[in-house]
Design an enzyme around this catalytic site. Structure first.
Site, mmCIF file in Angstrom:
data_model
loop_
_atom_site.group_PDB
_atom_site.id
_atom_site.type_symbol
_atom_site.label_atom_id
_atom_site.label_comp_id
_atom_site.label_asym_id
_atom_site.label_seq_id
_atom_site.Cartn_x
_atom_site.Cartn_y
_atom_site.Cartn_z
ATOM 1 N N GLU A 25 7.083 -0.262 -6.654
ATOM 2 C CA GLU A 25 7.838 -0.773 -5.498
ATOM 3 C C GLU A 25 9.110 -1.539 -5.877
ATOM 4 O O GLU A 25 9.335 -2.644 -5.394
ATOM 5 C CB GLU A 25 6.923 -1.657 -4.643
ATOM 6 C CG GLU A 25 5.686 -0.925 -4.165
ATOM 7 C CD GLU A 25 4.781 -1.790 -3.296
ATOM 8 O OE1 GLU A 25 4.999 -3.010 -3.200
ATOM 9 O OE2 GLU A 25 3.846 -1.230 -2.692
ATOM 10 N N ASN A 79 5.976 4.245 -9.017
ATOM 11 C CA ASN A 79 5.173 4.370 -7.787
ATOM 12 C C ASN A 79 5.832 3.580 -6.660
ATOM 13 O O ASN A 79 6.291 2.451 -6.879
ATOM 14 C CB ASN A 79 3.776 3.787 -8.096
ATOM 15 C CG ASN A 79 2.754 4.049 -7.007
ATOM 16 O OD1 ASN A 79 2.575 5.200 -6.595
ATOM 17 N ND2 ASN A 79 2.085 3.007 -6.544
ATOM 18 N N HIS A 131 1.083 5.763 2.601
ATOM 19 C CA HIS A 131 0.389 4.968 3.619
ATOM 20 C C HIS A 131 1.013 5.331 4.965
ATOM 21 O O HIS A 131 2.147 4.946 5.250
ATOM 22 C CB HIS A 131 0.573 3.468 3.359
ATOM 23 C CG HIS A 131 -0.040 2.987 2.087
ATOM 24 N ND1 HIS A 131 -1.412 2.977 1.897
ATOM 25 C CD2 HIS A 131 0.505 2.492 0.953
ATOM 26 C CE1 HIS A 131 -1.665 2.485 0.678
ATOM 27 N NE2 HIS A 131 -0.523 2.190 0.091
HETATM 28 C C1 XIL Z 1 -3.383 -3.758 -1.761
HETATM 29 C C2 XIL Z 1 -4.883 -3.865 -1.872
HETATM 30 O O1 XIL Z 1 -5.471 -2.739 -1.262
HETATM 31 C C3 XIL Z 1 -5.374 -5.129 -1.201
HETATM 32 O O2 XIL Z 1 -6.755 -5.317 -1.462
HETATM 33 C C4 XIL Z 1 -4.583 -6.323 -1.703
HETATM 34 O O3 XIL Z 1 -4.956 -7.460 -0.973
HETATM 35 C C5 XIL Z 1 -3.110 -6.092 -1.574
HETATM 36 O O4 XIL Z 1 -2.742 -4.895 -2.259
HETATM 37 N N1 XIL Z 1 0.795 -0.900 -2.354
HETATM 38 C C6 XIL Z 1 0.178 -1.014 -3.565
HETATM 39 C C7 XIL Z 1 -1.221 -1.513 -3.653
HETATM 40 O O5 XIL Z 1 0.742 -0.593 -4.584
HETATM 41 O O6 XIL Z 1 -1.456 -2.239 -4.812
HETATM 42 C C8 XIL Z 1 -1.566 -2.343 -2.437
HETATM 43 O O7 XIL Z 1 -2.966 -2.651 -2.525
HETATM 44 C C9 XIL Z 1 -1.243 -1.619 -1.173
HETATM 45 C C10 XIL Z 1 0.234 -1.328 -1.103
#
Ligand code: XIL
Length: 451
Positions: free
Chosen positions: A155, A197, A233
């Protein structure tokens, strides 16, 4: 082999009271992992270490998935809670359990603006840069040889139309922080695929264009990058883009693998199922899309549980989305239809001429050769049954010598045997090992023998 398995010989038909009707899909894979394996891909999930003692959770995990990503356990705050003190227990639990079960591991994530320990949040400049490089080096070294793909940087680009880097303490150490992280990761674990990623990069837009330009630049300058992860997502505000497949393909065309890394789609019923199927279809249409990971198992396990975005309901029952994914992968839910009205029975045993009888393994290679040397990556794939160990035999041209082996033990005769953590491979699952040598690389396909 699938075809061989359904060749039930006439001798196997015996008089009996019932028939097991073999539908066209009777021999199709019945789990996500096995179906994906038949398409040469893994199907993974995010895993939380503290849930592994939940039998429903771990039962689905081991039945359905061929790859795992620790959901939080490898993040900077978890692995280096105070500077220079590393804590791997929770991540080790997930990694060692997965490898023992023949599942791949995606490492997530070495360098990220979020979920940093407070000591790192309070650093800047050269001190933060040094701490970041040390973190990448230490963690990647700890897991050396065990990780299929690492999210090296997560990110790092801003949302919206600017195409700029995201502002963060890491970004403020200098624009080159991303490539520095990738080089450190490659040095620490040369066998892992190294990924960038991100989210909101799933379709073609300003953000994904910026990531694309970075990957293109890295490839041109020899910065080590092997894959791009698309978190995926999705919900009503951020739906599956129409150009998802085209976007995956343009990245693949740069010479990197593409992976769907954190898939979840809010919704329910047939609409949700259709979106999941479309994601799978897109990945299967892109040769270098080599795996899909969903971000949790049951809806209740999701980081956005309110959106019921996963493939299993809170009780662990497969949803319509599950069936859609399995079907799209070419699998089928097991449905032995038994009829008492027919007077012949087809024995479910296989033809005696089937050499593997549902077990065994196969090995395929990818070779990187240059004048005077080579690196060979060997993928060992289990057949229709779990295997507990494997030996792969290769034939090398005379004059060639193996100088280095990872994730296997070599004997002088060109045979490689599994090491402790990668002998067990689930049905349809796979594991990889590699070796380096001088001289000319092998030609031909190696043989694989299972135990
Ligand atoms: C999220 C987890 O699912 C949660 O349990 C945590 O509280 C926050 O992070 N992008 C990512 C992941 O790369 O690491 C994130 O995971 C979701 C968004």
């Amino acid at each position: 082999m699938r075809r061989t398995l359904i060749l039930l010989s006439a001798g196997a038909v015996t008089a009996a009271a019932a028939v097991v009707a073999l539908s066209p899909s009777a021999n199709a894979a019945t789990t996500l992992g096995a179906a994906a394996a038949e398409k040469g891909r893994y199907f993974g999930t995010a895993v939380a270490a503290y849930k592994l003692s939940d039998a429903v959770y771990s039962g689905i995990l081991d039945r359905e998935f061929t790859s795992v990503t620790p959901e939080n356990e490898m993040k900077w705050d978890a692995t280096e809670p105070s500077q220079g003190t590393f804590s791997y227990a929770a991540a080790d639990t997930i990694v060692n359990r997965a490898l023992a079960n023949g599942q791949k591991v995606r490492g997530h994530a070495l360098a990220w603006h979020s979920q940093q320990p407070s000591w790192a949040q309070n650093l800047s400049g050269a001190a933060l840069r040094t701490a970041m490089v040390n973190h990448v080096t230490q963690v990647a070294t700890h897991y050396r040889g065990k990780i299929d793909s690492w999210d090296v940087v997560n990110e790092a680009f801003a949302d919206g139309s600017t195409g700029a880097r995201r502002d963060s303490n890491l970004q403020r150490t200098g624009n080159d922080w991303i490539e520095v992280a990738f080089r450190a990761a490659r040095a620490a674990d040369p066998g892992a695929k190294l990924c960038y990623n991100d989210y909101n990069t799933d379709g073609q837009n300003a953000k994904s264009n910026a990531v694309y330009a970075m990957v293109q630049d890295f490839k041109a300058r020899g910065v080590p990058i092997d894959c791009v992860g698309f978190q995926s997502h999705f919900n009503a505000q951020s739906p599956l883009p129409a150009d998802y497949q085209a976007n995956l393909q343009r990245f693949a065309n740069l010479g990197v693998d593409v992976q769907i890394t954190e898939l979840d789609i809010e919704g329910s019923g047939s609409a949700q199922a259709a979106s999941y199927a479309a994601v799978v279809r897109a990945c299967l249409a892109v040769t270098r899309c080599n795996g899909i990971t969903v971000w949790g198992i049951r809806d209740s396990d999701s980081w956005r549980a309110g959106g019921t975005p996963l493939l299993f309901d809170g009780n662990g029952n497969p949803k319509a989305a599950y069936t859609a994914v399995l079907t799209e992968l070419g699998g089928a839910t097991p449905s032995p239809s038994v009829s008492a009205s027919v007077s012949a029975s087809v024995s479910p045993s296989v033809s005696p001429s089937d050499p593997q009888a549902g077990s065994g393994c196969a090995a395929t290679t990818s070779v990187n050769a240059w004048t005077g040397g080579f690196v060979v990556t060997v993928k060992v794939t289990a057949g229709a049954a779990r295997i507990n160990g494997w030996t792969v035999a290769v034939t090398l041209p005379s004059g060639s010598t193996i100088t280095n082996t990872w994730n296997a033990t070599a004997s002088g005769s060109g045979a490689f045997t599994n090491v402790g953590y990668n002998g067990g491979v689930a049905a349809g699952g796979s594991t990889e090992f590699g070796f380096q040598g001088t001289g000319t690389a092998l030609t031909g396909t190696p043989t694989c023998t299972a135990r």
